[in-house]
Design an enzyme around this catalytic site. Structure first.
Site, PDB file in Angstrom:
ATOM      1  N   ASN A  14       3.094  55.801  51.760  1.00  0.00           N
ATOM      2  CA  ASN A  14       2.711  54.598  51.317  1.00  0.00           C
ATOM      3  C   ASN A  14       1.058  54.621  51.405  1.00  0.00           C
ATOM      4  OD1 ASN A  14       1.647  52.021  51.146  1.00  0.00           O
ATOM      5  ND2 ASN A  14       3.543  51.142  50.943  1.00  0.00           N
ATOM      6  N   ASP A  71       8.940  50.161  59.812  1.00  0.00           N
ATOM      7  CA  ASP A  71       9.860  49.777  58.719  1.00  0.00           C
ATOM      8  C   ASP A  71       9.565  48.369  58.739  1.00  0.00           C
ATOM      9  OD1 ASP A  71      11.695  49.798  56.653  1.00  0.00           O
ATOM     10  OD2 ASP A  71      13.374  49.009  57.900  1.00  0.00           O
ATOM     11  N   SER A  72       9.121  47.793  57.298  1.00  0.00           N
ATOM     12  CA  SER A  72       8.684  46.386  57.287  1.00  0.00           C
ATOM     13  C   SER A  72       9.347  45.946  55.881  1.00  0.00           C
ATOM     14  CB  SER A  72       7.081  46.402  57.414  1.00  0.00           C
ATOM     15  OG  SER A  72       6.666  47.390  56.319  1.00  0.00           O
ATOM     16  N   PHE A 106      -0.394  45.012  48.616  1.00  0.00           N
ATOM     17  CA  PHE A 106       0.714  45.993  47.880  1.00  0.00           C
ATOM     18  C   PHE A 106       1.996  45.361  48.204  1.00  0.00           C
ATOM     19  CE2 PHE A 106      -0.429  47.820  51.859  1.00  0.00           C
ATOM     20  CZ  PHE A 106       1.026  47.880  52.632  1.00  0.00           C
ATOM     21  N   GLY A 107       2.848  45.910  47.665  1.00  0.00           N
ATOM     22  CA  GLY A 107       4.274  45.302  47.756  1.00  0.00           C
ATOM     23  C   GLY A 107       4.399  43.784  47.431  1.00  0.00           C
ATOM     24  N   ASP A 138       2.747  41.242  48.829  1.00  0.00           N
ATOM     25  CA  ASP A 138       1.417  40.568  49.309  1.00  0.00           C
ATOM     26  C   ASP A 138       1.231  39.497  47.996  1.00  0.00           C
ATOM     27  OD1 ASP A 138       1.133  41.696  51.475  1.00  0.00           O
ATOM     28  OD2 ASP A 138      -0.310  43.332  50.502  1.00  0.00           O
ATOM     29  N   LYS A 141      -6.881  40.659  55.928  1.00  0.00           N
ATOM     30  CA  LYS A 141      -5.466  40.969  56.159  1.00  0.00           C
ATOM     31  C   LYS A 141      -5.327  41.861  57.497  1.00  0.00           C
ATOM     32  CE  LYS A 141      -1.840  42.856  54.040  1.00  0.00           C
ATOM     33  NZ  LYS A 141      -1.204  43.956  53.027  1.00  0.00           N
TER      34      LYS A 141
END
Length: 185
Positions: A13, A75-76, A158-159, A161, A181
């Protein structure tokens, strides 16, 4: 001054790599961060853990074995109260095996379409695992509480957010600056 310690960040990522490099540089950590793009490819483990911590350790150990360098893996994901904590450890694959950020985000918003604002609580959860060259493990887990919007907002991050408003904020995490952030990431 000694050479910085090489640590592999076990992720592909680019957003995570960039974010952690920024944080480490600002902290003067004396760490040379290597990404998976910088090492010989290896078979990365399937994230079969039931928890963020289990998946982070699985990835860090695999990285250490494959590269010989200390490794950090995380891992999130997003934990949504109205979805019973899901997508959780399935966040990256929430809309299927070949999911991407846009389809995952759209699916969560669709699943919450009829959920009122006062029941849109969510948290970003992250477990980070460090495995030293000698196999010593250290795991840290943190939660960033907030709520979800009805529509994506912002271009940063990203993701998930663009739909996550951190507690005490009016902006989504994709509307925060990188420095804002990083201070809580």
């Amino acid at each position: 001054m000694p050479d910085p310690v090489a640590v592999v960040l076990a992720t592909r990522n680019a957003g995570k790599v960039s974010e952690l490099r920024r944080i480490l540089a600002e902290a003067g950590a004396g760490v040379r961060l290597i990404s998976l793009a910088d090492v010989t490819p290896y078979d990365e483990p399937v994230e079969t853990g039931a928890t963020f911590a289990a998946n982070a350790l699985l990835k860090a150990h695999a990285c250490l074995v494959a590269t010989g360098h200390a490794a950090v893996a995380d891992d999130s994901g997003l934990s949504v109260e109205a979805l019973g904590g899901m997508p959780g450890v399935l966040s990256a694959r929430w809309s299927g095996r070949h999911a991407d950020d846009a389809t995952n985000l759209a699916l969560v918003l669709d699943q919450l379409a009829d959920v009122p604002a006062d029941r849109r609580a969510a948290a970003f959860v992250c477990a980070a695992a460090y495995v030293a060259a000698d196999g010593t493990e250290h795991v840290v887990e943190a939660h960033w509480d907030g709520q979800l919007t009805r529509e994506p907002r912002g271009q940063n991050g990203f993701g998930y957010d663009p739909i996550f408003i951190p507690r005490g904020e009016r902006r989504t995490s994709a509307e925060l600056t990188a420095a804002e952030k990083d201070a809580v990431s």
